[in-house]
Write an enzyme that holds these catalytic residues in place. Structure first.
Site, PDB file in Angstrom:
ATOM      1  N   ALA A  74       0.588  -1.180  -0.086  1.00 13.27           N
ATOM      2  CA  ALA A  74       0.284  -0.394  -0.103  1.00 13.27           C
ATOM      3  C   ALA A  74       1.170   1.367  -0.162  1.00 13.27           C
ATOM      4  CB  ALA A  74      -1.020  -0.211   1.220  1.00 13.27           C
ATOM      5  N   THR A  75       2.329   1.221   0.897  1.00 19.59           N
ATOM      6  CA  THR A  75       2.930   2.602   0.827  1.00 19.59           C
ATOM      7  C   THR A  75       3.386   2.847  -0.377  1.00 19.59           C
ATOM      8  OG1 THR A  75       3.947   2.278   2.499  1.00 19.59           O
ATOM      9  CG2 THR A  75       5.003   3.426   1.033  1.00 19.59           C
ATOM     10  N   ASN A 154      -6.189   3.398  10.435  1.00 15.08           N
ATOM     11  CA  ASN A 154      -4.999   2.100  10.993  1.00 15.08           C
ATOM     12  C   ASN A 154      -5.393   2.713  12.514  1.00 15.08           C
ATOM     13  OD1 ASN A 154      -4.032   4.729   9.287  1.00 15.08           O
ATOM     14  ND2 ASN A 154      -2.296   3.417  10.759  1.00 15.08           N
ATOM     15  N   GLN A 182      -6.860  -1.148   4.807  1.00 14.25           N
ATOM     16  CA  GLN A 182      -7.199  -1.707   6.725  1.00 14.25           C
ATOM     17  C   GLN A 182      -9.134  -1.714   6.207  1.00 14.25           C
ATOM     18  OE1 GLN A 182      -5.968  -2.289   9.543  1.00 14.25           O
ATOM     19  NE2 GLN A 182      -4.417  -1.070   9.798  1.00 14.25           N
ATOM     20  N   SER A 202      -3.229  -3.709   0.361  1.00 11.57           N
ATOM     21  CA  SER A 202      -1.589  -4.373   0.863  1.00 11.57           C
ATOM     22  C   SER A 202      -2.231  -5.920   1.507  1.00 11.57           C
ATOM     23  CB  SER A 202      -1.534  -3.271   2.647  1.00 11.57           C
ATOM     24  OG  SER A 202      -0.510  -4.030   3.084  1.00 11.57           O
ATOM     25  N   HIS A 204      -0.284  -7.729   3.549  1.00 11.27           N
ATOM     26  CA  HIS A 204      -0.013  -8.431   4.621  1.00 11.27           C
ATOM     27  C   HIS A 204      -1.325  -7.762   5.562  1.00 11.27           C
ATOM     28  CE1 HIS A 204       2.240  -4.696   7.322  1.00 11.27           C
ATOM     29  NE2 HIS A 204       2.125  -4.174   5.332  1.00 11.27           N
ATOM     30  N   THR A 242      10.168  -6.980 -12.493  1.00  8.59           N
ATOM     31  CA  THR A 242       9.339  -8.545 -12.486  1.00  8.59           C
ATOM     32  C   THR A 242       8.695  -8.513 -10.887  1.00  8.59           C
ATOM     33  OG1 THR A 242      11.369  -9.750 -13.461  1.00  8.59           O
ATOM     34  CG2 THR A 242      10.577 -11.189 -12.781  1.00  8.59           C
ATOM     35  N   CYS A 328       2.620   2.669  15.766  1.00  8.88           N
ATOM     36  CA  CYS A 328       3.946   2.497  15.292  1.00  8.88           C
ATOM     37  C   CYS A 328       5.662   3.509  15.658  1.00  8.88           C
ATOM     38  CB  CYS A 328       3.694   2.209  13.667  1.00  8.88           C
ATOM     39  SG  CYS A 328       2.987   3.493  12.798  1.00  8.88           S
TER      40      CYS A 328
END
Ligand SMILES: *Cc1c(COP(=O)(O)O)cnc(C)c1O
Length: 384
Positions: A74-75, A154, A182, A202, A204, A242, A328
């Protein structure tokens, strides 16, 4: 058996679902081809994995698969959209609108645009964490290229009014981007119905692997983006490099599982979250729930414990993996900018915790969290 720890930081990242891992393994072993190799079976196999995943990722948001671009997360998606749109359209439309409580990667990308000479408006949010649509409408002018508003925050879990924002943007001929890291796979999203032109995803955050994500990019001329990575022309020239078939296959499978289990998961998490909240209120009657009480993703609870010393609280709940008010940015001093934006005092912000639950959270873990927090509160002589 008594637990020694519990993971309640599902907003930071989620564990990899075993079904997702299984979908990835062939592409890390025998099916190792480069999806860009058009001359042989090895390449075709890898490319087929991308095709399947593109369908799966698109399906969750009712999008055509050609509108999905794979990238690193997502970044990267947020950076590509914000910088790519401003580079493409900024000459005539040098104005970008976003929100003070966006993820750092959106705010930092917007700051790069500001330094490059574009005009950036950062909208405030109310005490509930939600933007004011009238303020948004007033901020839009003839020079506005894009509005970027996240779907689910988030830190505090609130859901922004995407459909209303999308309608405003359409009415004014402005592009609409949403960072849905999210929200994707957790709440129903339909890009057409919501008027979304770009959406960042994202893997993860949805029980997939780290290092992969997707950008939904509405097909059409007016959504043209200037690529930010140049090279071999992969992903329709939008993102050279790739592709990672194993990671992409994992993202696709993760998306598919989320869609299939969305309603059932929401019900399970609601029951669990209700128990968590009522348990916390027993040990801390003065507890404050940060952000809108209902317009929120049910897997996220951000609470403040008025009167408690945050550092001590946090030290006393060791074993419970949660995020503090400082979030974070634990290396960065001072409380979170999101809690500041919703008007929390420094003291309340410092005594806040983000508790995130998800697919693998158990009732035992909820009990563990409640016990730990109750003990920590008792140590400080209670919380009103
Ligand atoms: C996690 C997250 C990101 C960053 O995603 P990555 O895939 O880790 O780069 C961006 N925005 C929000 C809202 C997030 O929760």
């Amino acid at each position: 058996m008594t637990l020694k720890s519990a993971y309640m930081d599902y907003q930071a990242t989620t564990p990899l679902d075993e079904r997702v891992l299984a979908s990835m393994l062939p592409y890390l072993t025998e099916k190792f081809g480069n999806p860009h190799s058009a001359e042989h079976r090895f390449g075709w196999e890898a490319e087929a994995a991308l095709d399947v995943a593109r369908e799966q990722v698109a399906g969750v948001i009712s999008a055509p698969s050609e509108a999905i671009t794979f990238l690193s997360g997502a970044t990267e998606a947020n950076n590509l959209v914000i910088k790519g749109v401003m580079e493409q359209w900024g000459r005539n439309k040098p104005h970008l609108i976003t929100v003070s409580t966006e993820h750092k990667c959106v705010l930092e990308a917007a700051e790069v645009c500001r330094k490059a000479g574009f005009r950036v408006t950062l909208l405030p949010v109310g005490q509930d964490g939600i933007i004011d649509l009238n303020q948004l409408e007033e901020a839009i002018d003839a020079e506005t290229a894009m509005v970027s508003v996240m779907a689910v925050n988030n830190e505090i879990g609130i859901i922004q009014p995407l459909s209303e924002i999308g309608e405003l943007c359409r009415k004014n001929g402005v592009l609409f981007h949403t960072d849905a890291a999210q929200a994707y796979g957790k709440i129903p999203l339909d890009v057409e119905a919501m008027g979304v032109d770009f959406m960042s995803v994202s893997a993860h955050k949805i029980y997939g692997p780290k290092g992969v994500g997707a950008l939904y990019h509405k097909l059409g001329k007016y959504t043209t983006l200037t690529p930010q990575m140049h090279g071999g022309g992969q992903e329709g020239g939008l993102r050279a490099g790739t592709q990672a078939p194993a990671l992409v296959a994992g993202l696709g499978r993760a998306a598919d599982i989320c869609a299939a289990e969305m309603a059932q998961e929401q019900g399970r998490l609601t029951t669990m979250m209700n128990r968590l909240v009522s348990g916390l209120k027993k040990s801390a009657p003065a507890l404050i729930i940060n952000g809108h009480p209902d317009k929120r993703w049910i897997g996220n609870l951000n609470v403040s414990f008025p009167g408690l010393v945050g550092d001590r609280l946090f030290a006393d709940i060791r074993g419970l993996a949660v995020s503090t008010g400082a979030a974070c940015a634990s290396a960065v001093a001072g409380p979170s900018y999101v809690l500041d934006a919703i008007g929390l005092s420094d003291m309340d912000a410092k005594s806040s915790l983000r508790l995130g639950i998800g697919r693998f959270t158990t009732d035992e873990e909820i009990d563990f969290a409640l016990d730990k927090i109750a003990e920590a509160i008792a140590k400080q002589g209670g919380c009103e």
